[in-house]
Design a protein around this motif. Structure first.
Motif, PDB file in Angstrom:
ATOM      1  N   GLN A 274      42.367  39.545  46.110  1.00 35.97           N
ATOM      2  CA  GLN A 274      40.925  39.633  45.558  1.00 35.97           C
ATOM      3  C   GLN A 274      40.467  38.748  44.365  1.00 35.97           C
ATOM      4  O   GLN A 274      41.455  38.571  43.483  1.00 35.97           O
ATOM      5  CB  GLN A 274      40.624  41.046  45.072  1.00 35.97           C
ATOM      6  N   VAL A 275      39.642  37.851  44.483  1.00 39.55           N
ATOM      7  CA  VAL A 275      39.455  37.140  43.485  1.00 39.55           C
ATOM      8  C   VAL A 275      38.103  37.607  42.604  1.00 39.55           C
ATOM      9  O   VAL A 275      36.887  37.727  43.219  1.00 39.55           O
ATOM     10  CB  VAL A 275      39.176  35.417  43.729  1.00 39.55           C
ATOM     11  N   GLN A 276      38.199  38.040  41.508  1.00 34.37           N
ATOM     12  CA  GLN A 276      37.103  38.745  40.630  1.00 34.37           C
ATOM     13  C   GLN A 276      36.730  37.968  39.577  1.00 34.37           C
ATOM     14  O   GLN A 276      37.426  37.888  38.782  1.00 34.37           O
ATOM     15  CB  GLN A 276      37.789  39.914  40.654  1.00 34.37           C
ATOM     16  N   ASP A 277      35.214  37.793  39.418  1.00 34.10           N
ATOM     17  CA  ASP A 277      34.717  37.330  38.095  1.00 34.10           C
ATOM     18  C   ASP A 277      33.685  38.195  37.731  1.00 34.10           C
ATOM     19  O   ASP A 277      33.214  39.189  38.324  1.00 34.10           O
ATOM     20  CB  ASP A 277      34.326  35.773  38.489  1.00 34.10           C
ATOM     21  N   GLN A 278      33.530  38.025  36.347  1.00 31.91           N
ATOM     22  CA  GLN A 278      32.426  39.166  35.561  1.00 31.91           C
ATOM     23  C   GLN A 278      31.404  38.067  35.365  1.00 31.91           C
ATOM     24  O   GLN A 278      30.631  38.217  34.213  1.00 31.91           O
ATOM     25  CB  GLN A 278      33.121  39.662  34.264  1.00 31.91           C
TER      26      GLN A 278
ATOM     27  N   ILE B  75      35.496  38.517  45.884  1.00 31.40           N
ATOM     28  CA  ILE B  75      35.762  38.118  47.293  1.00 31.40           C
ATOM     29  C   ILE B  75      36.925  38.677  47.527  1.00 31.40           C
ATOM     30  O   ILE B  75      38.136  38.374  46.819  1.00 31.40           O
ATOM     31  CB  ILE B  75      35.837  36.560  47.516  1.00 31.40           C
ATOM     32  N   LYS B  76      37.234  39.513  48.595  1.00 32.00           N
ATOM     33  CA  LYS B  76      38.472  40.044  49.156  1.00 32.00           C
ATOM     34  C   LYS B  76      38.807  39.412  50.531  1.00 32.00           C
ATOM     35  O   LYS B  76      37.997  39.432  51.313  1.00 32.00           O
ATOM     36  CB  LYS B  76      38.007  41.560  49.393  1.00 32.00           C
ATOM     37  N   MET B  77      40.119  38.946  50.352  1.00 28.75           N
ATOM     38  CA  MET B  77      40.293  38.500  51.928  1.00 28.75           C
ATOM     39  C   MET B  77      41.666  38.890  52.317  1.00 28.75           C
ATOM     40  O   MET B  77      42.615  38.980  51.442  1.00 28.75           O
ATOM     41  CB  MET B  77      40.353  36.889  51.665  1.00 28.75           C
ATOM     42  N   THR B  78      41.995  39.003  53.619  1.00 26.10           N
ATOM     43  CA  THR B  78      43.127  39.509  53.926  1.00 26.10           C
ATOM     44  C   THR B  78      43.926  38.555  55.262  1.00 26.10           C
ATOM     45  O   THR B  78      43.005  37.807  55.914  1.00 26.10           O
ATOM     46  CB  THR B  78      42.721  40.933  54.876  1.00 26.10           C
TER      47      THR B  78
END
Ligand SMILES: Nc1ncnc2c1ncn2[C@@H]1O[C@H](COP(=O)(O)OP(=O)(O)O)[C@@H](O)[C@H]1O
Ligand SMILES: Nc1ncnc2c1ncn2[C@@H]1O[C@H](COP(=O)(O)OP(=O)(O)O)[C@@H](O)[C@H]1O
Lengths: 137, 105, 137, 105
Positions: free
Chosen positions: C77-81, C127-130
């Motif tokens: 998961q790449v997470q920004d605020q 964005i969550k990627m598997t």
């Protein structure tokens, strides 16, 4: 004010190599030379190895590595929430009669410019190490 | 990133030849330890460790070598560290282990 | 229950290569093959690039990359605020008439097995990627 | 991890030769863009990009190439991508850019 980067990893031997690669990438990006990159990598890996072996954290407790970077230096803190220990009691290894253990902190101190150990029994350990860019100080 | 080992006994020299390729660290040091113990159980004699392709060793790995050396010293045998890379030589020098092991090349 | 590893990095272009190396190290340790490692690396880098370019975070605001690993898969998961955006509005690129932009998310979706985009205007984007180990699903 | 570029104009072929070595990503793509713009300002003609030693390109880098191509297409010129590594070919295929650029080798 510099940049900061941190990693949280499981207390498991197989992740130390991931930290080594990340550390090399950061140090290389900052402009450290090949030998310095290697020094920083080895020191960080030794600190992680101690956190994994000695902190007595559960394997699925993570611990942290924090990198602070500016134009002059890198400051790395390896921090676990484990047992802690009496760091004043750590002896320099007797180089004339080597033992299987006791080399880690000595290696870290040899390779980095500044090293500060802080440990609270029952709370955990932080080892903070600094390496300066450019001429050795 | 891992450790590969090849071992061979040279009867005419009464010596173990061990080749280590890759990285010896907290993750792989145990396999090195087991390998060395097995060798020494078979024949407690000099070990020549070819380090030409050893990229990395940490204090855990050095500890394994020191442990094996202690056992060998009882029989007046030794460990020869052959062709270490500069980063590994540096570690051997810092820790004074260059005076304890025989370093070649 | 699997392992988890996370990195927090500054919103700056020069750190994406550090994330690439870390990602490769993790994927390689898990046993992904060379092509899969490359896919995962590219996808994570594209997501980080988006966080840096589009989230409108300040450069010294960090953002996060979280890796969840088990025997079967890696979930990143790449997470920004940052700003967030209307992800429903993202169009597939018209491959017959290429534009300078608009390839990032398309590339991520092509390379990973599952991709979920979540974005809240004013709050940020995840964005969550598997990617699954072994045979493609 | 960075990007090195060499550029050369071959008059007999009326073509730019550009060699890219290393990685084209969000950090280095701007330098590629500036380099290509300077070349095309000098001479708006075909560009052959030798990718033999290009390890990585991201969407930012592809965007730069697409931008340059658009400018060249107005004069019926093209970009030739020569000897891309498998990972880069894969990206060109996925994005359909293999049908827009000329791929060689
Ligand atoms: N993170 C830590 N948590 C608890 N104890 C530690 C930690 N790091 C070091 N120590 C203590 O300091 C001692 C010396 O560490 P070190 O010099 O690395 O050698 P070694 O790890 O081989 O024992 C360890 O044996 C341990 O008791
Ligand atoms: N982390 C993000 N924060 C805000 N907006 C984003 C983010 N990621 C993607 N977007 C939006 O989605 C669009 C499409 O992204 P992408 O497919 O990667 O192409 P590009 O980055 O080239 O525009 C972007 O132009 C942007 O508007």
């Amino acid at each position: 004010m510099g940049d900061s980067l941190s990693i949280s990893i499981p207390s498991k031997p197989e992740y130390v190599s991931v930290v080594r690669l990340t550390t090399s990438a950061i140090a290389s990006r900052m402009g450290f030379n090949v030998e310095e990159i290697e020094d920083i990598k080895v020191a960080v890996a030794e600190a992680c190895t101690n956190a994994i072996i000695h902190s007595n954290c559960k394997q699925d407790d993570n611990f942290n590595i924090h990198f602070g970077m500016d134009e002059k230096k890198i400051v790395i803190q390896v921090q676990d929430q484990g047992n802690g220990f009496y760091c004043e009691a750590v002896e320099e290894p007797d180089l004339t009669s080597p033992k299987e253990g006791g080399l880690g902190i000595f290696i870290i101190k040899s390779l980095m410019d500044e090293v500060v150990l802080e440990s609270d029994i029952g709370k955990g350990t932080t080892i903070k190490m600094t390496k300066y860019l450019g001429d050795d100080i | 990133m891992s450790l590969k080992m090849n071992t061979q006994y040279l009867a005419e020299k009464n010596m173990w030849y061990v080749e280590v390729v890759g990285e010896i660290d907290i993750y792989t040091a145990n396999r090195l330890k087991e390998t060395l113990i097995n060798l020494l159980n078979e024949q407690n004699t000099d070990i020549r460790i070819n380090c030409e392709e050893l990229d990395y060793i940490d204090s855990t790995g050095l500890g394994v070598l020191i442990g094996a050396l202690k056992r060998l010293k009882q029989d007046n045998k030794n460990i020869i560290i052959a062709n270490p890379k500069p980063n590994i030589s540096k570690l051997l020098n810092i820790t004074g282990l260059n005076k304890i092991f025989i370093i070649e090349g």
